[in-house]
Design a protein around this motif. Structure first.
Motif, PDB file in Angstrom:
ATOM      1  N   MET A   1       0.844  -1.198   0.000  1.00  0.00           N
ATOM      2  CA  MET A   1       0.000   0.000   0.000  1.00  0.00           C
ATOM      3  C   MET A   1       0.874   1.240   0.000  1.00  0.00           C
ATOM      4  O   MET A   1       1.749   1.396   0.835  1.00  0.00           O
ATOM      5  N   SER A   2       0.654   2.116  -0.971  1.00  0.00           N
ATOM      6  CA  SER A   2       1.297   3.428  -0.977  1.00  0.00           C
ATOM      7  C   SER A   2       0.344   4.429  -0.342  1.00  0.00           C
ATOM      8  O   SER A   2      -0.842   4.468  -0.688  1.00  0.00           O
ATOM      9  N   VAL A   3       0.859   5.219   0.587  1.00  0.00           N
ATOM     10  CA  VAL A   3       0.053   6.267   1.214  1.00  0.00           C
ATOM     11  C   VAL A   3       0.636   7.611   0.791  1.00  0.00           C
ATOM     12  O   VAL A   3       1.774   7.937   1.158  1.00  0.00           O
ATOM     13  N   ILE A   4      -0.113   8.356   0.006  1.00  0.00           N
ATOM     14  CA  ILE A   4       0.355   9.649  -0.478  1.00  0.00           C
ATOM     15  C   ILE A   4      -0.297  10.746   0.361  1.00  0.00           C
ATOM     16  O   ILE A   4      -1.512  10.938   0.295  1.00  0.00           O
ATOM     17  N   LEU A   5       0.510  11.416   1.160  1.00  0.00           N
ATOM     18  CA  LEU A   5       0.029  12.519   1.995  1.00  0.00           C
ATOM     19  C   LEU A   5       0.214  13.827   1.226  1.00  0.00           C
ATOM     20  O   LEU A   5       1.325  14.147   0.793  1.00  0.00           O
ATOM     21  N   VAL A   6      -0.876  14.550   1.063  1.00  0.00           N
ATOM     22  CA  VAL A   6      -0.826  15.861   0.414  1.00  0.00           C
ATOM     23  C   VAL A   6      -1.004  16.919   1.491  1.00  0.00           C
ATOM     24  O   VAL A   6      -2.092  17.045   2.072  1.00  0.00           O
ATOM     25  N   THR A   7       0.066  17.638   1.819  1.00  0.00           N
ATOM     26  CA  THR A   7      -0.074  18.743   2.773  1.00  0.00           C
ATOM     27  C   THR A   7      -0.720  19.920   2.038  1.00  0.00           C
ATOM     28  O   THR A   7      -0.569  20.065   0.830  1.00  0.00           O
ATOM     29  N   GLY A   8      -1.441  20.745   2.788  1.00  0.00           N
ATOM     30  CA  GLY A   8      -2.197  21.796   2.102  1.00  0.00           C
ATOM     31  C   GLY A   8      -3.252  21.183   1.198  1.00  0.00           C
ATOM     32  O   GLY A   8      -3.596  21.723   0.146  1.00  0.00           O
ATOM     33  N   GLY A   9      -3.772  20.043   1.613  1.00  0.00           N
ATOM     34  CA  GLY A   9      -4.650  19.241   0.759  1.00  0.00           C
ATOM     35  C   GLY A   9      -6.015  19.826   0.489  1.00  0.00           C
ATOM     36  O   GLY A   9      -6.730  19.349  -0.398  1.00  0.00           O
ATOM     37  N   THR A  10      -6.413  20.848   1.255  1.00  0.00           N
ATOM     38  CA  THR A  10      -7.720  21.463   1.022  1.00  0.00           C
ATOM     39  C   THR A  10      -7.594  22.813   0.324  1.00  0.00           C
ATOM     40  O   THR A  10      -8.575  23.548   0.201  1.00  0.00           O
ATOM     41  N   GLY A  11      -6.381  23.150  -0.125  1.00  0.00           N
ATOM     42  CA  GLY A  11      -6.170  24.399  -0.849  1.00  0.00           C
ATOM     43  C   GLY A  11      -6.401  24.225  -2.344  1.00  0.00           C
ATOM     44  O   GLY A  11      -6.908  23.202  -2.814  1.00  0.00           O
ATOM     45  N   LEU A  12      -6.016  25.225  -3.092  1.00  0.00           N
ATOM     46  CA  LEU A  12      -6.251  25.277  -4.527  1.00  0.00           C
ATOM     47  C   LEU A  12      -5.713  24.046  -5.256  1.00  0.00           C
ATOM     48  O   LEU A  12      -6.449  23.365  -5.979  1.00  0.00           O
ATOM     49  N   VAL A  13      -4.437  23.726  -5.076  1.00  0.00           N
ATOM     50  CA  VAL A  13      -3.831  22.618  -5.814  1.00  0.00           C
ATOM     51  C   VAL A  13      -4.226  21.282  -5.198  1.00  0.00           C
ATOM     52  O   VAL A  13      -4.464  20.301  -5.911  1.00  0.00           O
ATOM     53  N   GLY A  14      -4.317  21.223  -3.867  1.00  0.00           N
ATOM     54  CA  GLY A  14      -4.733  19.993  -3.208  1.00  0.00           C
ATOM     55  C   GLY A  14      -6.108  19.540  -3.658  1.00  0.00           C
ATOM     56  O   GLY A  14      -6.334  18.360  -3.971  1.00  0.00           O
ATOM     57  N   LYS A  15      -7.045  20.468  -3.713  1.00  0.00           N
ATOM     58  CA  LYS A  15      -8.398  20.156  -4.177  1.00  0.00           C
ATOM     59  C   LYS A  15      -8.389  19.719  -5.640  1.00  0.00           C
ATOM     60  O   LYS A  15      -9.180  18.858  -6.053  1.00  0.00           O
ATOM     61  N   ALA A  16      -7.510  20.320  -6.422  1.00  0.00           N
ATOM     62  CA  ALA A  16      -7.421  19.945  -7.836  1.00  0.00           C
ATOM     63  C   ALA A  16      -6.887  18.520  -7.982  1.00  0.00           C
ATOM     64  O   ALA A  16      -7.388  17.737  -8.800  1.00  0.00           O
ATOM     65  N   ILE A  17      -5.860  18.169  -7.185  1.00  0.00           N
ATOM     66  CA  ILE A  17      -5.332  16.802  -7.232  1.00  0.00           C
ATOM     67  C   ILE A  17      -6.413  15.808  -6.800  1.00  0.00           C
ATOM     68  O   ILE A  17      -6.607  14.759  -7.425  1.00  0.00           O
ATOM     69  N   GLN A  18      -7.147  16.151  -5.751  1.00  0.00           N
ATOM     70  CA  GLN A  18      -8.239  15.278  -5.287  1.00  0.00           C
ATOM     71  C   GLN A  18      -9.285  15.095  -6.382  1.00  0.00           C
ATOM     72  O   GLN A  18      -9.775  13.979  -6.619  1.00  0.00           O
ATOM     73  N   HIS A  19      -9.626  16.176  -7.078  1.00  0.00           N
ATOM     74  CA  HIS A  19     -10.600  16.113  -8.170  1.00  0.00           C
ATOM     75  C   HIS A  19     -10.123  15.156  -9.259  1.00  0.00           C
ATOM     76  O   HIS A  19     -10.892  14.313  -9.753  1.00  0.00           O
ATOM     77  N   VAL A  20      -8.856  15.277  -9.647  1.00  0.00           N
ATOM     78  CA  VAL A  20      -8.320  14.425 -10.713  1.00  0.00           C
ATOM     79  C   VAL A  20      -8.276  12.963 -10.273  1.00  0.00           C
ATOM     80  O   VAL A  20      -8.691  12.055 -11.018  1.00  0.00           O
ATOM     81  N   ILE A  21      -7.797  12.721  -9.058  1.00  0.00           N
ATOM     82  CA  ILE A  21      -7.703  11.346  -8.538  1.00  0.00           C
ATOM     83  C   ILE A  21      -9.086  10.694  -8.477  1.00  0.00           C
ATOM     84  O   ILE A  21      -9.239   9.494  -8.733  1.00  0.00           O
ATOM     85  N   GLU A  22     -10.100  11.485  -8.155  1.00  0.00           N
ATOM     86  CA  GLU A  22     -11.453  10.928  -7.983  1.00  0.00           C
ATOM     87  C   GLU A  22     -12.247  10.852  -9.289  1.00  0.00           C
ATOM     88  O   GLU A  22     -13.248  10.125  -9.351  1.00  0.00           O
ATOM     89  N   THR A  23     -11.829  11.586 -10.324  1.00  0.00           N
ATOM     90  CA  THR A  23     -12.635  11.620 -11.553  1.00  0.00           C
ATOM     91  C   THR A  23     -11.972  10.930 -12.744  1.00  0.00           C
ATOM     92  O   THR A  23     -12.660  10.504 -13.665  1.00  0.00           O
ATOM     93  N   GLU A  24     -10.645  10.816 -12.755  1.00  0.00           N
ATOM     94  CA  GLU A  24      -9.976  10.090 -13.836  1.00  0.00           C
ATOM     95  C   GLU A  24     -10.206   8.582 -13.636  1.00  0.00           C
ATOM     96  O   GLU A  24     -10.295   8.106 -12.503  1.00  0.00           O
ATOM     97  N   PRO A  25     -10.299   7.825 -14.726  1.00  0.00           N
ATOM     98  CA  PRO A  25     -10.520   6.377 -14.598  1.00  0.00           C
ATOM     99  C   PRO A  25      -9.429   5.713 -13.757  1.00  0.00           C
ATOM    100  O   PRO A  25      -8.251   6.011 -13.913  1.00  0.00           O
ATOM    101  N   GLU A  26      -9.827   4.826 -12.855  1.00  0.00           N
ATOM    102  CA  GLU A  26      -8.859   4.153 -11.987  1.00  0.00           C
ATOM    103  C   GLU A  26      -7.864   3.349 -12.826  1.00  0.00           C
ATOM    104  O   GLU A  26      -8.238   2.657 -13.768  1.00  0.00           O
ATOM    105  N   GLY A  27      -6.592   3.495 -12.484  1.00  0.00           N
ATOM    106  CA  GLY A  27      -5.550   2.792 -13.207  1.00  0.00           C
ATOM    107  C   GLY A  27      -5.055   3.512 -14.446  1.00  0.00           C
ATOM    108  O   GLY A  27      -4.113   3.069 -15.095  1.00  0.00           O
ATOM    109  N   SER A  28      -5.681   4.657 -14.785  1.00  0.00           N
ATOM    110  CA  SER A  28      -5.257   5.425 -15.956  1.00  0.00           C
ATOM    111  C   SER A  28      -4.034   6.275 -15.624  1.00  0.00           C
ATOM    112  O   SER A  28      -3.566   6.286 -14.485  1.00  0.00           O
ATOM    113  N   LYS A  29      -3.542   7.015 -16.606  1.00  0.00           N
ATOM    114  CA  LYS A  29      -2.309   7.775 -16.435  1.00  0.00           C
ATOM    115  C   LYS A  29      -2.357   8.713 -15.237  1.00  0.00           C
ATOM    116  O   LYS A  29      -1.384   8.860 -14.499  1.00  0.00           O
ATOM    117  N   PHE A  30      -3.501   9.369 -15.029  1.00  0.00           N
ATOM    118  CA  PHE A  30      -3.618  10.322 -13.922  1.00  0.00           C
ATOM    119  C   PHE A  30      -4.612   9.879 -12.857  1.00  0.00           C
ATOM    120  O   PHE A  30      -4.853  10.594 -11.892  1.00  0.00           O
TER     121      PHE A  30
END
Length: 321
Positions: A1-30
């Motif tokens: 298991m890899s655990v990726i901690l994003v500090t500042g995770g509720t800010g502009l870029v953190g929210k964007a990373i969360q959006h991409v992780i949750e909306t891109e197809p699982e196992g895809s490039k992003f």
């Protein structure tokens, strides 16, 4: 298991990373990979200026990888007014995150820098080799020095411990979940909020400065994909500029016109030329990025701005302002 901690995770870029992780197809490039756990930590979970609170955060999540976005950030006028605060707070945050990552055996850390770390007097375009060739611009004095030292620390950790610590250097970021607070906001969210208030109050929309400075803007959701790529594919201590091309600079006046169009603003607007402009331009080269990632499709500026304005209007009550 890899655990990726994003500090500042509720800010502009953190929210964007969360959006991409949750909306891109699982196992895809992003998208999210099998066996990955993503943690988007907010400042409410611990004050990263405090070493003990930083350690408690790492003990709680036991990260294997860290994307370090947490910072005290602000626009031109806040940076000029609170130089020591921006320097000291960011120095403490960065030192605690890197040292605690070292103590906990984190496999990889990517820290987020900024093009303001670059010298004021430097040959353009900016590239990854020019960070330490002179003093940063006076308007970013405290923040720029604190961020620049992350690159120094990354090299020191690599040389002394073999740590896989690196950094990203985005150009001007904007998008949903930005900070729209007028005094501390960067130029695009500040102008969106000002335009909104002028529209609501029936008053003129006044923009500080001449409108002539040029900037490269990157949409936060594009930047999020580039961070995910860097986490998985890039293992060098040298930083990478994450940006649109230098031929895609836009003026503050062009930004203003695009905001006026996106918000259907029909009132009067003008530029207050008594206000400071900051640096006129600081074009950055993304040649290193493109040589490594290959093809990457950036969102067109006006489309990204329209999505940002729509998010602001839809989330006005809860937006940071």
């Amino acid at each position: 298991m890899s655990v990726i901690l994003v500090t500042g995770g509720t800010g502009l870029v953190g929210k964007a990373i969360q959006h991409v992780i949750e909306t891109e197809p699982e196992g895809s490039k992003f998208g999210k990979k099998p066996g990955e756990k993503w943690v988007f930590a907010s400042s409410s979970e611990g004050d990263l200026k405090d070493p003990e609170q930083t350690k408690k955060l790492f003990e709680k999540y036991k990260p294997t990888h860290v994307i370090h976005l947490a910072a005290l950030v602000g626009g031109l006028f806040a940076n000029m007014k609170y130089k020591l605060t921006f320097y000291r707070d960011n120095t403490l945050i960065n030192d605690n995150v890197l040292y605690t990552s070292h103590l906990f055996g984190v496999k990889k850390v990517i820290s987020c820098l900024s093009t303001c770390v670059y010298p004021d007097k430097v040959e353009y375009p900016l590239d990854e080799t020019k960070i330490h060739l002179g003093l940063p611009h006076e308007s970013n004095f405290g923040y720029a020095h604190a961020k620049r030292m992350v690159d120094v620390a990354n090299h020191a950790y690599k040389d002394q411990y073999g740590s896989n610590f690196t950094s990203a250097i985005p150009t001007n970021i904007f998008g949903p979940h930005d900070n729209f607070e007028l005094e501390r906001a960067h130029v695009i969210p500040a102008l969106i909020h000002k335009c909104y208030l002028a529209q609501q109050n029936g008053t003129p929309f006044i923009i500080g400065g001449t409108g002539k400075p040029l900037r490269q803007f990157i949409y936060s959701r594009d930047l999020a994909k580039l961070f995910i790529w860097q986490l998985r594919e890039y293992d060098d201590v040298e930083p990478v500029i994450l940006s649109v091309g230098e031929d895609e600079e836009v003026s503050i006046k062009q930004v203003t016109d695009a905001i006026v169009k996106a918000m259907n603003f029909t009132g009067e607007y003008d530029f207050d030329t008594s206000r400071a402009d900051g640096q006129f331009r600081k074009p950055a080269s993304n040649k290193k990025l493109l040589s490594l990632i290959g093809e990457f499709e950036f969102t067109p500026f006006e489309k990204a701005l329209e999505e940002t304005v729509k998010w602001f209007l839809d989330n006005y009550e809860n937006a940071r302002k």
